[in-house]
Design an enzyme around this catalytic site. Sequence first.
Site, PDB file in Angstrom:
ATOM      1  N   ASP A  93       0.850  -1.182   0.000  1.00  0.00           N
ATOM      2  CA  ASP A  93       0.000   0.000   0.000  1.00  0.00           C
ATOM      3  C   ASP A  93       0.896   1.246   0.000  1.00  0.00           C
ATOM      4  OD1 ASP A  93      -1.731   2.054   0.680  1.00  0.00           O
ATOM      5  OD2 ASP A  93      -2.969   0.749   1.959  1.00  0.00           O
ATOM      6  N   LYS A 146       1.201  12.527 -17.403  1.00  0.00           N
ATOM      7  CA  LYS A 146       0.058  13.416 -17.500  1.00  0.00           C
ATOM      8  C   LYS A 146      -1.188  12.639 -17.087  1.00  0.00           C
ATOM      9  CE  LYS A 146      -2.472  13.881 -21.235  1.00  0.00           C
ATOM     10  NZ  LYS A 146      -3.269  12.726 -21.666  1.00  0.00           N
ATOM     11  N   ASP A 233      -7.519  16.242 -21.570  1.00  0.00           N
ATOM     12  CA  ASP A 233      -6.821  15.009 -21.953  1.00  0.00           C
ATOM     13  C   ASP A 233      -5.875  15.235 -23.136  1.00  0.00           C
ATOM     14  OD1 ASP A 233      -6.402  12.173 -21.784  1.00  0.00           O
ATOM     15  OD2 ASP A 233      -7.689  11.894 -23.531  1.00  0.00           O
ATOM     16  N   HIS A 238      -1.089  17.914 -25.349  1.00  0.00           N
ATOM     17  CA  HIS A 238      -0.531  17.516 -26.644  1.00  0.00           C
ATOM     18  C   HIS A 238      -0.695  18.615 -27.698  1.00  0.00           C
ATOM     19  CE1 HIS A 238      -0.312  13.746 -24.683  1.00  0.00           C
ATOM     20  NE2 HIS A 238      -1.503  13.281 -25.008  1.00  0.00           N
ATOM     21  N   LYS A 324     -12.981  11.981 -29.924  1.00  0.00           N
ATOM     22  CA  LYS A 324     -13.095  10.521 -29.964  1.00  0.00           C
ATOM     23  C   LYS A 324     -14.259  10.172 -30.902  1.00  0.00           C
ATOM     24  CE  LYS A 324     -10.307   9.774 -26.302  1.00  0.00           C
ATOM     25  NZ  LYS A 324      -8.936   9.274 -26.529  1.00  0.00           N
TER      26      LYS A 324
END
Length: 480
Positions: A93, A146, A233, A238, A324
């Site tokens: 852990d 990231k 994202d 990017h 997407k």
Amino acid sequence: MADRPAASTQHRADILVFFGATGDLARKLIFPALYGMVAHGELDAPVVGVAFSRWTLEDLKERARESVAAAIPEHDPAVLDALLGLLRYVDGDYREPATFEALKEAVGDARRPVHYLAIPPVMFGTVIQGLARAGLHTDARVVVEKPFGRDLASAQELDAEIRGAFPEEAVFRIDHFLGKDEIMNLLYFRFANSFLEPVWNRDHIASVQITIAEDFGVQGRGAFYDTAGALRDVLENHMLQIVALLAMEPPAYQGYGAVHEAKANVFRAIRPLTRNDIVRGQFDGYRDEPGVARGSDVETYAAARLHIDSWRWAGVPWYLRTGKHLPVTAHEVVVEFKKPPQALFDDAMMAQHPNHLRFRLQPDGEIALGARVKTPGEEFVGEQRELVVSTGGAGSRHPYERLLADAMEGDRALFTAEETVEAAWRAVDAVLTDHAPAIRYAPGTWGPTEADTLIGADGPWHDPVLQDDARRGSAHRTGK
Ligand code: BG6
């Protein structure tokens, strides 16, 4: 530019510790990258996997075998064996000091570890504190994945947390796009040639479009994706890295320090986005993905209009879009030049922007110069054509292999600095919360039509056309 100018100032790491060893990123990307590093003679130090999965070293080796076999079917068994021989494993852990004591034992005599945090960002702080308590931060580097924070404030908090244990020179923030050959080629192509610089400015360029399109959805990453969305994202990191490479001033000296400075200046000059500068979309069916909230307003598509308030770019709009479940998987930049000042030929002005430079970054590297060419015959009429060079080919390494090898060497050239990460967040921070609801779009389309309104007279958007399409190149121009 020297290949690895910063390396000599650093020392080579003598052990690689990676947290998240049983996770998805490790399975998909890290083990194949480690294999590649061994194959290229870049890794002979021990590799300690850490996770809390109740696994044994044998389980980890099995995972490594499967992962390499899946990613590199033609792999060399001797290289794989060499990699397996380097592996060690610590299970525990991350909140327990005992885990770090066990890690200390596994690290043994090694003195210059690289700690790679391939774990969810919420765990970064816990692991960093554990490392520091166990004294494992001394002479060590830390590599973080990231997303680096989820907005400006959290990125700053994260930085403070990391910097409590590691100096900035020891922090390697990954944006894997920077390890891609085609992205590096943007920098090379701009500054290894002299013909571009005279026209690379507001006097000659009408607009720039960048598209990162993916024909797949969230691929089982719904729980993560629903905390992020396309703005966080892909666009904030990017895409803004691509903008910086295209927009930066020539580096002031030879070396990557100068590249970092020049890029940071671009980020500083980006005018913060406001709600009218973006269109957010969500593909139909997203809310049914496992891990996604039923009423989620998270965007799976984002288009943005950006301005860089600098001498070079004043008045030139930059249009970015990513999504997407779009029709293709392709990454492309199209730089549109202004049209000639006079119409000498009847048809020539029909193309709104007869000249463009197109950088295909993925799947196949390509640079194309769009121009009008006269068609045979007596008439002075022509058509849009492209002069195309293919830039891909053998020899390019997977970005993760390159970046991890660089981290082991202490070469920060292809990593992002604290200042740039924060400046990038600053550019998008307001629209992360101040935005209109996401507009639904059907999978397999180019996203909400509202994006056409965003680009307006600077459009149309140039939809990448893949190589196997017979009409290749034609969709880049509409005004024939
Ligand atoms: C990642 C994003 O950073 O980049 C993914 O989290 C995205 O959502 C991916 O698909 C794209 O990168 P690549 O290299 O796979 O094209």
